[in-house]
Design an enzyme around this catalytic site. Structure first.
Site, short mmCIF file in Angstrom:
data_model
loop_
_atom_site.label_atom_id
_atom_site.label_comp_id
_atom_site.label_asym_id
_atom_site.label_seq_id
_atom_site.Cartn_x
_atom_site.Cartn_y
_atom_site.Cartn_z
N SER A 148 -31.58 16.53 -75.38
CA SER A 148 -30.77 15.14 -75.06
C SER A 148 -30.91 14.95 -73.28
O SER A 148 -29.40 15.20 -72.28
CB SER A 148 -29.36 15.63 -75.10
OG SER A 148 -29.80 14.98 -76.58
N ARG A 163 -34.40 13.47 -65.27
CA ARG A 163 -34.14 14.46 -64.38
C ARG A 163 -32.76 15.45 -65.05
O ARG A 163 -33.11 15.01 -66.38
CB ARG A 163 -32.95 13.51 -63.08
CG ARG A 163 -32.67 12.30 -64.54
CD ARG A 163 -32.28 11.61 -63.00
NE ARG A 163 -32.37 10.15 -62.59
CZ ARG A 163 -32.33 8.92 -64.00
NH1 ARG A 163 -31.55 8.90 -64.56
NH2 ARG A 163 -33.70 8.14 -63.11
N ASP A 201 -30.86 13.36 -78.56
CA ASP A 201 -29.77 13.62 -80.15
C ASP A 201 -29.20 12.44 -80.12
O ASP A 201 -29.66 11.80 -81.87
CB ASP A 201 -28.62 14.17 -79.31
CG ASP A 201 -28.65 13.73 -77.97
OD1 ASP A 201 -28.84 12.52 -77.20
OD2 ASP A 201 -26.99 14.55 -76.94
C1 BGC Z 1 -28.53 11.97 -71.45
C2 BGC Z 1 -29.12 11.42 -72.86
C3 BGC Z 1 -28.25 11.61 -74.07
C4 BGC Z 1 -26.94 11.79 -73.93
C5 BGC Z 1 -25.98 12.14 -74.81
C6 BGC Z 1 -26.92 12.11 -71.32
O1 BGC Z 1 -26.87 12.62 -70.17
O2 BGC Z 1 -29.18 11.75 -70.41
O3 BGC Z 1 -30.41 12.01 -72.94
O4 BGC Z 1 -28.78 11.44 -75.21
O5 BGC Z 1 -26.15 12.59 -72.66
O6 BGC Z 1 -26.04 13.53 -75.47
#
Ligand code: BGC
Length: 475
Positions: A148, A163, A201
């Protein structure tokens, strides 16, 4: 309600004003969000100015009939979860899972290997405990990897890290393929598992809610999967013709659309429309990714506690609160007030709802959790700031939900079903009134104007695990 001395009242009211979000603002910001989505869908390059709008190579939404045993590995925040999911093919599933806390030094390791070998060891430990027979299977178990963080995905099982967010910082992993890293470390340990799918996620949340949803019973289509937890993000199904940046040769013939991971945490990184208080600026500077994910930094669980802490510290420095305490302690304050990132969003949820006489309950919470004795006046200040910060967070959260609804509503124009949004994450699930305030803000934006349809929020339990299994089931 206690009255504050006039100078303090003026300062607190001024902060409340800075956090106030009007209906007019969210209506305009929704249109700007749609514009930003369109820019992201056409711009092949990942820049700070664009919302990433990442094609996920998931080309269909489950209907609840999917079947089989799959593994899911889920790295999203401070925990790593490994699960096995037995999809029963009737909207239900059976799940076994283990959860492991990622040690702090691994979240900031020098080498990507340190993290991925740790993850592989935990997958092995899980199999040893729950599926001892897996090593003798002729066909390896299929694993969906929920990862995620922003990833540049080029196939269902390929994606390089753009990143880190949410406190991770392992420079060596940026630009590397996270599926390859996990698979290589599983091979080293001799684990008989194939990493066949990589999913964010929020993709998992969308798919798992769609699997659980039976439209004949709910009379609703699942259109968005989203997370409001430590971080925030959302996913939806977009028509292929609306994704100009996607090389259509990479997509099998006959496919009509694809799930897009918006990475809306990066909405308006240039702050064209988002509110920006001095507290937001201080918090952003303290993060590992300053200037990025600025929308997330106004909304999600990792940040709202820190915004409150920074605001309280500012009022202390201006001489308004904690003055006697500071003297009594011989010139110091409790470390949860002075050190970044130690004021948990969970504490804000207790502060938010206290209506006891003189806010005595809240006083106990602050004393027990932060070791912070408070006066009645201080407690009223803390509660007013908390409510201002959380209301802003919930109002801002409505913007992407309304914008996506507006953008996709034509896809569903021949269907009279309502829209449902699958949600997961501690803030949306547990923060008092968060869901109600989001719905109130969505109603003010009215993205389904001209139809009789309604929008429902549905908590998607175990979204990331079940969703990853559903991704793996398509391979
Ligand atoms: C991430 C996402 C993720 C979200 C929730 C963010 O900081 O960049 O990829 O889906 O958090 O977990």
């Amino acid at each position: 309600m206690s009255t504050l001395p006039s100078k303090l009242e003026a300062v607190v009211s001024d902060i409340e004003q800075q956090f106030l979000i009007t209906d007019d603002f969210i209506i305009k910001a929704t249109d700007y969000f749609v514009e930003s989505m369109e820019k992201g869908l056409s711009s092949p390059k990942q820049t700070r100015e664009h919302m990433p709008m990442i094609p996920t190579f998931v080309t269909s939404i489950p209907n609840g009939k999917e079947k089989g045993l799959f593994l899911a590995a889920d790295l999203g925040g401070t925990n790593f979860r490994v699960c096995s999911i037995d999809l029963k093919g009737d909207h239900t599933f059976e799940l076994k899972q283990s959860k492991y806390k990622i040690p702090n030094d691994i979240m900031k390791a020098q080498e990507a290997e340190e993290l991925f070998s740790y993850l592989a060891k935990k997958v092995k430990a899980f199999l040893d405990e729950h599926h001892q027979d897996s090593s003798s299977h002729e066909n390896p178990l299929k694993l969906g990897f929920t990862f995620s963080f922003p990833v540049d995905q080029t196939a269902l099982n390929r994606g390089t890290l753009i990143r880190w967010t949410k406190g991770f910082s392992i420079d060596d992993a940026v630009g590397k393929d996270v599926v390859e890293l996990l698979q290589a470390n599983l091979v080293i340990l001799g684990v008989n598992v194939d990493v066949v799918a990589l999913a964010n996620d929020t993709v998992g949340t969308l798919l798992s809610r769609a699997y659980a949803n039976n439209p004949d019973e709910t009379n609703a289509n699942t259109i968005i999967g989203c997370i409001f937890g430590t971080g925030t993000n959302g996913t939806y199904y977009e028509a292929l013709d609306n994704i100009p940046k996607l090389d259509k040769d990479q997509v099998p013939k006959g496919v009509k659309g694809m799930v897009i991971n918006t990475e809306w945490g990066s909405f308006d990184n240039t702050l064209k429309v988002l509110p920006n208080t001095k507290y937001d600026e201080i918090v952003d500077k303290q993060t590992a990714n300053p200037g990025y994910h600025l929308f997330e930094k106004r909304i999600s669980g990792m940040f709202i506690g820190e915004i409150l802490r920074v605001a309280l510290y500012d009022l202390f420095e201006q001489g308004f609160i904690f003055q006697d305490l500071y003297k009594q302690r011989g010139g110091s304050l409790p470390h949860r007030i002075t050190e970044p990132w130690l004021l948990d969003a969970e504490i804000l949820s207790y502060i938010e709802i206290d209506d006891s006489t003189d806010l005595k309950m809240l006083g106990l919470v602050l004393q027990n959790n932060l070791r912070l004795p408070t006066t009645s006046q201080e407690r009223h200040v803390i509660q007013r700031l908390t409510r201002a910060i959380s209301r802003r967070a919930a109002y801002l959260s409505a913007i992407p939900l309304a914008a996506i609804t507006k953008k996709v509503k034509d896809q569903y124009k021949d269907d009279d079903k309502d829209f449902e949004i699958g949600c997961d994450g501690s803030v949306v699930e547990f923060y008092p009134n968060f869901q109600e305030t989001i719905l109130q803000a969505i109603a003010a934006i009215d993205p389904l104007k001209g139809t009789n349809k309604k929008i429902h929020l549905k908590i998607a339990k175990d979204g990331s695990g079940v969703g990853a299994a559903l991704c793996a089931s398509t391979v």
